[in-house]
Enzyme design. Structure first.
Site, PDB file in Angstrom:
ATOM      1  CB  SER A 160      -0.911  -0.029   1.173  1.00 57.91           C
ATOM      2  OG  SER A 160      -0.223   0.119   2.421  1.00 57.91           O
ATOM      3  CG  ASN A 166      -4.448  -3.621  13.608  1.00 59.74           C
ATOM      4  OD1 ASN A 166      -3.915  -3.771  12.530  1.00 59.74           O
ATOM      5  ND2 ASN A 166      -4.892  -4.656  14.254  1.00 59.74           N
ATOM      6  CG  HIS A 211     -41.347  22.248 -13.986  1.00 56.00           C
ATOM      7  ND1 HIS A 211     -41.715  21.307 -13.586  1.00 56.00           N
ATOM      8  CD2 HIS A 211     -42.060  23.191 -12.909  1.00 56.00           C
ATOM      9  CE1 HIS A 211     -42.727  21.250 -12.700  1.00 56.00           C
ATOM     10  NE2 HIS A 211     -42.984  22.606 -12.333  1.00 56.00           N
ATOM     11  CB  SER A 224     -13.868  23.712 -31.158  1.00 57.84           C
ATOM     12  OG  SER A 224     -13.885  22.905 -32.302  1.00 57.84           O
ATOM     13  CE  LYS A 259     -18.115  24.015 -29.649  1.00 61.60           C
ATOM     14  NZ  LYS A 259     -19.535  23.372 -29.213  1.00 61.60           N
ATOM     15  CD  GLU A 315     -18.610  21.145 -21.201  1.00 66.44           C
ATOM     16  OE1 GLU A 315     -18.787  20.049 -21.885  1.00 66.44           O
ATOM     17  OE2 GLU A 315     -17.744  22.020 -21.650  1.00 66.44           O
ATOM     18  CE1 TYR A 373      -6.577  -2.408   9.343  1.00 66.04           C
ATOM     19  CE2 TYR A 373      -5.849  -4.726   9.254  1.00 66.04           C
ATOM     20  CZ  TYR A 373      -5.914  -3.387   8.802  1.00 66.04           C
ATOM     21  OH  TYR A 373      -5.293  -3.085   7.735  1.00 66.04           O
TER      22      TYR A 373
HETATM   23  N1  ARG Z   1      -1.433  -0.858   5.841  1.00 66.09           N
HETATM   24  C1  ARG Z   1      -2.433  -1.171   6.729  1.00 66.09           C
HETATM   25  C2  ARG Z   1      -3.658  -0.382   6.489  1.00 66.09           C
HETATM   26  O1  ARG Z   1      -4.002   0.468   5.871  1.00 66.09           O
HETATM   27  C3  ARG Z   1      -1.793  -1.015   8.112  1.00 66.09           C
HETATM   28  C4  ARG Z   1      -2.602  -1.879   9.091  1.00 66.09           C
HETATM   29  C5  ARG Z   1      -2.212  -3.238   9.098  1.00 66.09           C
HETATM   30  N2  ARG Z   1      -2.551  -3.808  10.099  1.00 66.09           N
HETATM   31  C6  ARG Z   1      -2.195  -5.301   9.946  1.00 66.09           C
HETATM   32  N3  ARG Z   1      -2.688  -5.924  11.104  1.00 66.09           N
HETATM   33  N4  ARG Z   1      -2.183  -6.032   9.011  1.00 66.09           N
HETATM   34  O2  ARG Z   1      -4.831  -0.855   6.869  1.00 66.09           O
END
Ligand code: ARG
Length: 455
Positions: free
Chosen positions: A20, A107, A153, A274, A280, A287, A314
């Site tokens: 991530s 967590n 309307h 355009s 234009k 938009e 979690y």
């Molecule tokens: N990258 C994880 C998230 O966004 C962090 C928490 C991960 N915790 C775990 N127990 N694997 O949630």
């Protein structure tokens, strides 16, 4: 980080789906702030020594500087921002780095970082909404008396003023602002110290970290702390409603800009041409603002579906909370800024607005009201007579103020020339003095009230 339990390496695909850092690097500042507060608290609670804390703080400061300089090595192999920071800390200060994670889990760490990010996003949005409101006020004030058609309307209904129309959006964005403010207040509890899910056996001081990080108090249930993302959902809901308002104003700008309406002009700054049609001038920015709401609602929907049915506490599903939230606020921010720019740029054509305001028998209600007031007719009868007057005007090809008196008196003998006093758009708007009405003085009163509120 969990080498003790594992002997093999993750499959490449495991890493690909798990990683991530590509997006949660946006939490770097929050992660460092959380770690600094946590380290200071661990020392004050006697969990780590002063020397260890000093080493950790020094390393975190060095990482901060690397991130600012763009030299911090974000590495996929360390999965997310939390482990990237910790791994780098270890490289910089050695095994002492491992003490930072005492009484903490990723967590509560991610719950904290993300909550701080969303809190800042709400505050940023709030500021941008208020800047847009100021732009609307500045445009409404000189045109508080510029008559234009009010529509229902999308048919001409009754005349209003351009200032009144813009002030309608000031009200909407004002409520959006309160939603961002409310959300930021409600989410302002620190989850740090909930640890993995059950709390910590160490003598941690959650009030201390909460205070250091600008929270009103620590969260009161460790499970809830790591399990919920309702703060992000609430912010996304507020953002989606705000984007919905933006899309309506954007749509009106698009309509107003057409040669058929010709109500407003935008400069070259917020339009495009355009490549094939030289005449234009397209309102692309409007938009795009109109379209961005799709991303916001999409994000809200995405996160709602991620959270729906998740058992406490979690689950890794929750890592999917960030991308939609980041994307939503990026889109909102751009939309708010672009809209504020367009509103400042907008030039209403007062003549065109005025001509349009009188078209479509827009003062028919004023005629009916006159019959009620002056001839004491029941409104339903007045409505009927007025309908006949409109029909007559249509047959003669004239506007209501130009309908000959003889024709009006053909409908009711008692009608006097005084009736012409209410048939112009200016007279119509001036008469609507009820609180919140479109009479220019009412509009100016609301502008003054909002200026004070935003001061
Ligand atoms: N990258 C994880 C998230 O966004 C962090 C928490 C991960 N915790 C775990 N127990 N694997 O949630």
């Amino acid at each position: 980080m969990w080498g003790g339990r594992f002997s093999g390496k993750p499959a490449e695909l495991m890493q690909a789906i798990n990683v991530s850092i590509g997006f949660d690097r946006r939490l770097a500042a929050q992660d460092l702030a959380g770690s600094r507060a946590h380290a200071a608290m661990l020392r004050s609670a006697g969990v780590i020594s002063s020397d260890d804390e000093a080493a950790i703080q020094g390393g975190l400061a060095a990482i901060d500087a690397e991130i600012a300089a763009g030299t911090f090595p974000f590495r996929d192999e360390f999965e997310d921002i939390h482990m990237n920071v910790e791994a780098r800390l270890r490289e910089l200060i050695g095994p002492t780095a491992g003490r930072l994670h005492t009484a903490r889990s990723r967590n509560d760490q991610v719950a904290l970082d993300f909550r701080m990010w969303v809190r800042e996003a709400c505050e940023r949005s709030l500021g941008q909404v208020e800047a847009l409101q100021r732009a609307l006020l500045a445009k409404a004030e000189p045109h508080a008396d510029a008559v234009m058609p009010g529509f229902t309307h999308l048919q001409p209904a009754q005349p209003v003023t351009f200032g009144h129309h813009l002030m309608a959006y000031v009200e909407m964005f004002g409520r959006d602002a309160t939603r961002f403010r409310d959300a930021a207040i409600r989410m302002n509890e620190s989850p740090l110290g909930a640890a993995a899910l059950a709390g910590s056996p160490f003598p941690i001081d959650r009030d201390m970290t909460a205070k250091a990080l600008g929270f009103a108090r620590p969260t009161a249930n460790s499970l809830d702390s790591v399990a919920d993302r309702d703060f992000a959902l609430e912010a996304l809901a507020a953002a989606t409603i705000c984007a919905t308002h933006l899309s309506r104003l954007a749509e009106e700008i698009v309509i107003w800009m057409t040669p058929q309406f010709g109500f407003v002009k935008l400069s070259d700054a917020f339009t495009t041409g355009s490549s094939i049609m030289p005449q234009k001038k397209n309102p692309d920015a409007a938009e795009l603002v109109r379209a961005k709401v799709g991303r916001l609602l999409g994000s809200f929907t995405q996160l709602t579906v991620v959270m729906k049915g998740l058992p406490l506490t979690y689950s890794k599903d929750m890592q999917e909370d960030k991308v939609p939230t980041f994307e939503a606020f990026d889109a909102l921010e751009l939309s708010l800024l672009a809209m504020a720019g367009m509103v400042a740029d907008l030039q209403p054509d007062r003549e065109k607005l005025k001509t349009a305001a009188g078209a479509g028998y827009s003062t028919a209600t004023d005629l009916a009201d006159w019959l009620v007031r002056e001839l004491n007719l029941p409104f339903r009868d007045a409505h009927h007579i007025t309908g006949a007057a409109v029909k007559r005007a249509e047959a003669l090809g004239v506007a209501l103020p130009d309908l000959p008196l003889a024709d009006l008196q053909g409908l009711d003998k008692r009608i006097t020339p005084a009736i012409y006093g209410v048939l112009t758009p200016e007279a119509s708007v001036a008469s609507r003095k009820s609180y919140g009405g479109t009479a220019p003085d009412q509009v100016r009163a609301q502008i003054t009230r909002w200026k004070e509120l935003l001061a």
